[in-house]
Motif scaffolding. Structure first.
Motif, PDB file in Angstrom:
ATOM      1  N   SER A 279     -14.965 -63.152  29.671  1.00  0.00           N
ATOM      2  CA  SER A 279     -16.369 -64.253  29.141  1.00  0.00           C
ATOM      3  C   SER A 279     -15.973 -64.318  28.431  1.00  0.00           C
ATOM      4  O   SER A 279     -15.447 -64.672  27.100  1.00  0.00           O
ATOM      5  CB  SER A 279     -17.180 -63.133  30.125  1.00  0.00           C
ATOM      6  OG  SER A 279     -18.785 -63.577  29.629  1.00  0.00           O
ATOM      7  N   TYR A 280     -17.927 -63.779  28.129  1.00  0.00           N
ATOM      8  CA  TYR A 280     -17.915 -64.389  26.113  1.00  0.00           C
ATOM      9  C   TYR A 280     -18.678 -63.529  25.653  1.00  0.00           C
ATOM     10  O   TYR A 280     -19.684 -62.138  25.797  1.00  0.00           O
ATOM     11  CB  TYR A 280     -18.738 -65.760  26.330  1.00  0.00           C
ATOM     12  CG  TYR A 280     -19.647 -65.917  24.969  1.00  0.00           C
ATOM     13  CD1 TYR A 280     -18.424 -65.724  23.695  1.00  0.00           C
ATOM     14  CD2 TYR A 280     -20.725 -65.562  24.548  1.00  0.00           C
ATOM     15  CE1 TYR A 280     -19.067 -66.320  22.556  1.00  0.00           C
ATOM     16  CE2 TYR A 280     -21.522 -65.487  23.608  1.00  0.00           C
ATOM     17  CZ  TYR A 280     -20.130 -66.195  22.120  1.00  0.00           C
ATOM     18  OH  TYR A 280     -21.381 -66.374  20.955  1.00  0.00           O
ATOM     19  N   CYS A 281     -18.473 -62.420  24.811  1.00  0.00           N
ATOM     20  CA  CYS A 281     -18.789 -61.153  24.028  1.00  0.00           C
ATOM     21  C   CYS A 281     -19.174 -59.795  24.989  1.00  0.00           C
ATOM     22  O   CYS A 281     -20.272 -59.843  24.839  1.00  0.00           O
ATOM     23  CB  CYS A 281     -19.402 -61.863  23.230  1.00  0.00           C
ATOM     24  SG  CYS A 281     -19.448 -62.837  21.856  1.00  0.00           S
ATOM     25  N   SER A 282     -18.360 -59.842  26.663  1.00  0.00           N
ATOM     26  CA  SER A 282     -18.720 -59.143  27.631  1.00  0.00           C
ATOM     27  C   SER A 282     -18.618 -59.014  28.843  1.00  0.00           C
ATOM     28  O   SER A 282     -16.645 -59.413  27.711  1.00  0.00           O
ATOM     29  CB  SER A 282     -20.007 -60.203  27.794  1.00  0.00           C
ATOM     30  OG  SER A 282     -21.088 -60.882  27.883  1.00  0.00           O
ATOM     31  N   GLN A 283     -18.546 -57.600  29.023  1.00  0.00           N
ATOM     32  CA  GLN A 283     -17.555 -57.370  29.930  1.00  0.00           C
ATOM     33  C   GLN A 283     -17.907 -57.392  31.107  1.00  0.00           C
ATOM     34  O   GLN A 283     -19.344 -56.291  31.531  1.00  0.00           O
ATOM     35  CB  GLN A 283     -16.880 -55.880  29.252  1.00  0.00           C
ATOM     36  CG  GLN A 283     -15.741 -54.936  29.553  1.00  0.00           C
ATOM     37  CD  GLN A 283     -15.442 -54.268  29.332  1.00  0.00           C
ATOM     38  OE1 GLN A 283     -14.855 -54.431  28.141  1.00  0.00           O
ATOM     39  NE2 GLN A 283     -15.749 -52.325  29.734  1.00  0.00           N
ATOM     40  N   SER A 284     -17.174 -57.727  32.441  1.00  0.00           N
ATOM     41  CA  SER A 284     -16.852 -57.286  34.012  1.00  0.00           C
ATOM     42  C   SER A 284     -16.634 -55.147  34.357  1.00  0.00           C
ATOM     43  O   SER A 284     -16.481 -55.212  33.518  1.00  0.00           O
ATOM     44  CB  SER A 284     -16.531 -58.259  34.817  1.00  0.00           C
ATOM     45  OG  SER A 284     -17.712 -59.443  34.398  1.00  0.00           O
ATOM     46  N   GLU A 285     -17.700 -55.483  35.167  1.00  0.00           N
ATOM     47  CA  GLU A 285     -17.145 -53.846  35.689  1.00  0.00           C
ATOM     48  C   GLU A 285     -14.957 -53.997  35.490  1.00  0.00           C
ATOM     49  O   GLU A 285     -15.151 -54.897  35.991  1.00  0.00           O
ATOM     50  CB  GLU A 285     -17.803 -53.990  37.009  1.00  0.00           C
ATOM     51  CG  GLU A 285     -17.070 -54.380  38.314  1.00  0.00           C
ATOM     52  CD  GLU A 285     -17.859 -54.052  39.871  1.00  0.00           C
ATOM     53  OE1 GLU A 285     -18.254 -53.276  40.120  1.00  0.00           O
ATOM     54  OE2 GLU A 285     -17.096 -54.807  41.005  1.00  0.00           O
ATOM     55  N   LEU A 286     -14.806 -52.492  35.826  1.00  0.00           N
ATOM     56  CA  LEU A 286     -13.218 -51.939  35.808  1.00  0.00           C
ATOM     57  C   LEU A 286     -13.479 -52.564  37.411  1.00  0.00           C
ATOM     58  O   LEU A 286     -11.623 -52.501  36.849  1.00  0.00           O
ATOM     59  CB  LEU A 286     -13.244 -50.807  35.158  1.00  0.00           C
ATOM     60  CG  LEU A 286     -13.969 -50.993  33.317  1.00  0.00           C
ATOM     61  CD1 LEU A 286     -13.002 -49.051  32.703  1.00  0.00           C
ATOM     62  CD2 LEU A 286     -12.468 -51.792  32.890  1.00  0.00           C
ATOM     63  N   PRO A 287     -14.082 -51.487  37.856  1.00  0.00           N
ATOM     64  CA  PRO A 287     -13.235 -51.816  39.217  1.00  0.00           C
ATOM     65  C   PRO A 287     -12.720 -52.825  40.063  1.00  0.00           C
ATOM     66  O   PRO A 287     -13.585 -53.714  39.447  1.00  0.00           O
ATOM     67  CB  PRO A 287     -14.295 -51.056  39.991  1.00  0.00           C
ATOM     68  CG  PRO A 287     -15.034 -49.943  39.149  1.00  0.00           C
ATOM     69  CD  PRO A 287     -15.390 -51.510  38.133  1.00  0.00           C
ATOM     70  N   ILE A 288     -11.365 -53.340  41.048  1.00  0.00           N
ATOM     71  CA  ILE A 288     -11.189 -54.670  41.517  1.00  0.00           C
ATOM     72  C   ILE A 288     -11.877 -54.106  42.563  1.00  0.00           C
ATOM     73  O   ILE A 288     -11.476 -53.342  43.354  1.00  0.00           O
ATOM     74  CB  ILE A 288      -9.725 -54.416  41.423  1.00  0.00           C
ATOM     75  CG1 ILE A 288      -9.290 -54.531  40.068  1.00  0.00           C
ATOM     76  CG2 ILE A 288      -8.718 -56.062  42.033  1.00  0.00           C
ATOM     77  CD1 ILE A 288      -9.552 -55.365  38.893  1.00  0.00           C
ATOM     78  N   VAL A 289     -12.037 -55.734  42.978  1.00  0.00           N
ATOM     79  CA  VAL A 289     -12.611 -56.074  44.632  1.00  0.00           C
ATOM     80  C   VAL A 289     -11.974 -57.118  44.437  1.00  0.00           C
ATOM     81  O   VAL A 289     -11.686 -58.152  44.138  1.00  0.00           O
ATOM     82  CB  VAL A 289     -13.944 -56.177  44.351  1.00  0.00           C
ATOM     83  CG1 VAL A 289     -14.580 -56.973  46.053  1.00  0.00           C
ATOM     84  CG2 VAL A 289     -15.135 -55.662  43.839  1.00  0.00           C
ATOM     85  N   PHE A 290     -11.732 -57.184  46.064  1.00  0.00           N
ATOM     86  CA  PHE A 290     -10.671 -58.301  46.550  1.00  0.00           C
ATOM     87  C   PHE A 290     -11.612 -58.162  48.378  1.00  0.00           C
ATOM     88  O   PHE A 290     -11.790 -57.522  48.832  1.00  0.00           O
ATOM     89  CB  PHE A 290      -9.075 -57.915  47.310  1.00  0.00           C
ATOM     90  CG  PHE A 290      -8.253 -57.805  45.686  1.00  0.00           C
ATOM     91  CD1 PHE A 290      -7.740 -58.160  45.802  1.00  0.00           C
ATOM     92  CD2 PHE A 290      -7.795 -55.962  45.753  1.00  0.00           C
ATOM     93  CE1 PHE A 290      -6.562 -58.562  44.789  1.00  0.00           C
ATOM     94  CE2 PHE A 290      -7.186 -56.443  45.415  1.00  0.00           C
ATOM     95  CZ  PHE A 290      -6.456 -57.370  44.307  1.00  0.00           C
ATOM     96  N   GLY A 291     -11.680 -59.699  47.698  1.00  0.00           N
ATOM     97  CA  GLY A 291     -12.135 -60.523  48.935  1.00  0.00           C
ATOM     98  C   GLY A 291     -11.328 -60.965  50.661  1.00  0.00           C
ATOM     99  O   GLY A 291     -10.337 -61.271  49.943  1.00  0.00           O
ATOM    100  N   LEU A 292     -11.677 -60.190  51.549  1.00  0.00           N
ATOM    101  CA  LEU A 292     -10.717 -60.600  52.804  1.00  0.00           C
ATOM    102  C   LEU A 292     -10.632 -61.845  53.453  1.00  0.00           C
ATOM    103  O   LEU A 292     -10.572 -61.422  54.262  1.00  0.00           O
ATOM    104  CB  LEU A 292     -10.809 -59.139  53.306  1.00  0.00           C
ATOM    105  CG  LEU A 292     -10.011 -57.847  52.056  1.00  0.00           C
ATOM    106  CD1 LEU A 292     -10.248 -56.711  53.371  1.00  0.00           C
ATOM    107  CD2 LEU A 292      -8.502 -58.467  51.779  1.00  0.00           C
ATOM    108  N   GLY A 293     -12.444 -62.155  53.314  1.00  0.00           N
ATOM    109  CA  GLY A 293     -12.995 -63.433  54.838  1.00  0.00           C
ATOM    110  C   GLY A 293     -13.360 -62.559  55.503  1.00  0.00           C
ATOM    111  O   GLY A 293     -13.985 -61.183  55.598  1.00  0.00           O
TER     112      GLY A 293
END
Length: 606
Positions: free
Chosen positions: A528-542
């Motif tokens: 991102s920019y000077c930021s951080q998203s959550e550490l867990p991974i999310v996989f979308g499956l439709g």
């Protein structure tokens, strides 16, 4: 109504552990314990139906209790750092399974006598609201903050916080009791430069997180330059007016201290003017590489040589310059498998009239900028993009792109009437086959609002399965946008816990085989920019599918591998290196809307 619930279940899955590394394991400071314990909500109702209707992002900032206004310190002198804004982060600092929020703040300049302002740490109340715990946590410390990176650097099970600043940076160690201690001096990571983005990563695969710090330019109040757009009034200078600053690499010694190894690692480069950094293993050799976005200087692609050193391969890889052979004003950056190749591509935010870059990785060490062909180039040409990242907002299995936009000159319309200071963000929907479409105007009014965008992060703050947005604005409020209805699609959420690898599993490569396609991602900080998203991974499956059979494979930084057979969709699972699934939590798709909360009086963030 959105009813909040976390239903803890017994362990459902078995795992296969295959050691594949000859190195000796690095013991944790504290042994791994149950890390996914989550308290059930009083709104338990497991029979609620899946949501339906169009996807929309709703601004829930006020009702969630996010009352924050960034203070750039601007008072007419047009100091360069005032243009950069602030970052933000989703993090679970108390290990309760709910993402908390941190928003960086700056402060007044020394010659100004104004009220002090601090960063903000908001605790997730698990009911759609947050409580400001900044003072209780010991984080009400005045600094001219820019960015944030959060991870468990000492392997004790608690997420620590690093804040980049104009001036000395700060490392706050999480004490595990809701409080943080400033350990910057002892740790030796108080980089004195003009720092922007940072990333925790284990560059030597020894099980301990090291720290990369991006620095911008050699600026101070004393050497501030006079620049003007109209020849009369002072305006903010471009980075060309100042010398660059080298990034810094700190090696984790494992005893709470770090060693500055920038020179030894081959990363000393004072020509850099860095704003964004992304982690990736672009050549698939098991060693984490770095992509650094530079402002008016060539971007850097630092290949990890596996011996403690890095080589800049940006020019030969085709990511240093634009297709016209010029250096662009790189801001934010992210890496992700957006094209289903199993290899990380790269997206970069650039200046107005430069368009964003979207690099496809062909697997041979070469990248091709697909921005023009994908549609993103034309759609972003008039935007000045800071934060940018890949995320699957509609959970269809394809990574989309979010970009936060806003100009750096508050008087830009004086000389360019068609360019605005405040600009709406972009949300580009991935249609497959490397094509994107602009969806911003079709996802609700909150997303269409023009702001002076800077930092941004994604995270599932309400634990309903889909990914929400946190966006900051320069000298303005931060906004929490809730994702409505994307969770009518199936998903799988994975949290990693390393044992031989670092505790957070930073650098772990996760592949989800669906029978129709292979989805891949990597646990990472930064981007991102000077930021951080959550550490867990999310996989979308439709769309939901009967009889769907999944296989999950995790390649850990240590070289070990875990395989999880037949994980069920719509679960949040915690996988520990060598043990497989150690906790599962069912995703509940409906939540209650939070009750409006009054704005706090005399907030230190405003």
């Amino acid at each position: 109504m959105r009813h909040r619930l976390i239903i803890c279940s017994a362990l459902l899955f078995s795992s296969l552990f295959v050691p594949a590394c000859s190195k000796s394991p690095t013991p944790l400071t504290a042994p791994p314990t149950e890390v996914a314990s989550q308290s059930p909500s009083p709104f338990a109702s497991p029979t609620l139906p899946r949501p339906s209707g169009p996807i929309e992002f709703t601004d829930v900032s006020a009702e969630a209790g996010i009352h924050f206004k960034h203070n750039s310190g601007a008072f007419g002198k047009k100091y360069l750092p005032e243009t950069l804004g602030n970052g933000c982060a989703f993090l679970d600092f108390d290990n309760d399974g709910w993402q908390d929020i941190l928003i960086v703040n700056s402060t007044a300049w020394p010659e100004r006598k104004t009220p002090k302002t601090f960063l903000a740490l908001y605790h997730n109340n698990q009911d759609g609201t947050f409580t400001d715990v900044t003072r209780q946590a010991g984080l009400a410390i005045e600094m001219y903050g820019i960015g944030v990176a959060a991870a468990d650097y000492d392997n004790d099970g608690n997420e620590d916080i690093y804040i980049t600043c104009v001036g000395p940076n700060h490392l706050f160690r999480n004490l595990g009791n809701g409080k943080f201690a400033d350990v910057t001096t002892r740790a030796g990571v108080g980089d004195p430069g003009f720092s922007t983005s940072a990333a925790w990563f284990d560059y030597d695969n020894d099980g301990k997180l090291d720290l990369f710090v991006a620095n911008y330019v050699d600026w101070s109040v004393e050497n501030d330059q006079l620049c003007s757009l109209d020849g009369k009034n002072k305006s903010y200078c471009t980075p060309q007016s100042y010398k660059g600053q080298s990034p810094t690499l700190y090696h984790n010694r494992g005893n709470g201290t770090f060693e500055n190894v920038t020179q030894r690692a081959g990363l000393n480069d004072p020509t850099c003017k860095s704003l964004g950094v992304a982690l990736l293993d672009y050549n698939g050799d098991g060693w984490l590489d770095l992509f650094v976005a530079n402002d008016t200087e060539p971007n850097k692609l630092y290949k990890n040589n596996g011996n403690g050193t890095f080589s800049d391969d940006a020019v030969t890889a085709g990511v240093a310059f634009s297709e016209a052979g010029t250096a662009r004003a790189g801001m934010g950056v992210d890496a992700g498998d957006y094209d289903g190749s199993g290899r990380p591509g790269i997206v970069v935010g650039n200046f107005t009239n430069e368009s964003m870059a979207l690099y496809s990785n062909d697997g041979s060490g070469l990248f091709t900028d697909e921005a023009a062909k994908s549609g993103i180039g034309k759609m972003s040409a008039q935007s000045l993009t800071f934060a940018v990242f890949f995320f699957d907002y509609d959970l269809d299995g394809l990574l989309d792109v979010f970009a936060a936009n806003g100009h750096v000159s508050d008087d830009i319309s004086v000389v360019q009437p068609n360019i605005k200071y405040a600009q709406p963000p972009h949300l580009f929907h991935n249609k497959g086959k490397k094509k994107f479409e602009e969806m911003t105007n079709r996802l609700g009014r909150a997303l269409q609002r023009a702001i002076v965008g800077r930092g941004a992060a994604y995270g599932d703050y309400d634990n309903d399965g889909d990914l929400d947005l946190l966006i900051t604005s320069n000298n303005g409020p931060a906004r929490l946008l809730r994702n409505e209805n994307a969770n009518q699609n199936d998903l799988l959420r994975i949290k990693t816990v390393g044992t031989r690898s670092n505790r957070d599993g930073i650098g772990a490569k996760i592949t989800l085989k669906t029978g129709k396609s292979n989805l891949s991602s990597m646990v990472k900080t930064g981007s991102s920019y000077c930021s951080q998203s959550e550490l867990p991974i999310v996989f979308g499956l439709g769309l939901p599918e009967e009889g769907r059979r999944l296989t999950l494979e995790i390649a850990w930084p240590s070289g070990a591998k875990d395989t999880i057979s037949d994980p069920k969709p719509n679960q949040s699972i915690t996988v520990q290196e060598g043990k497989g699934v150690i906790a599962t939590t069912a995703i509940v798709f409906a939540r209650p809307s939070p009750s409006p909360t009054p704005s706090p009086q005399g907030s230190p963030h405003q």
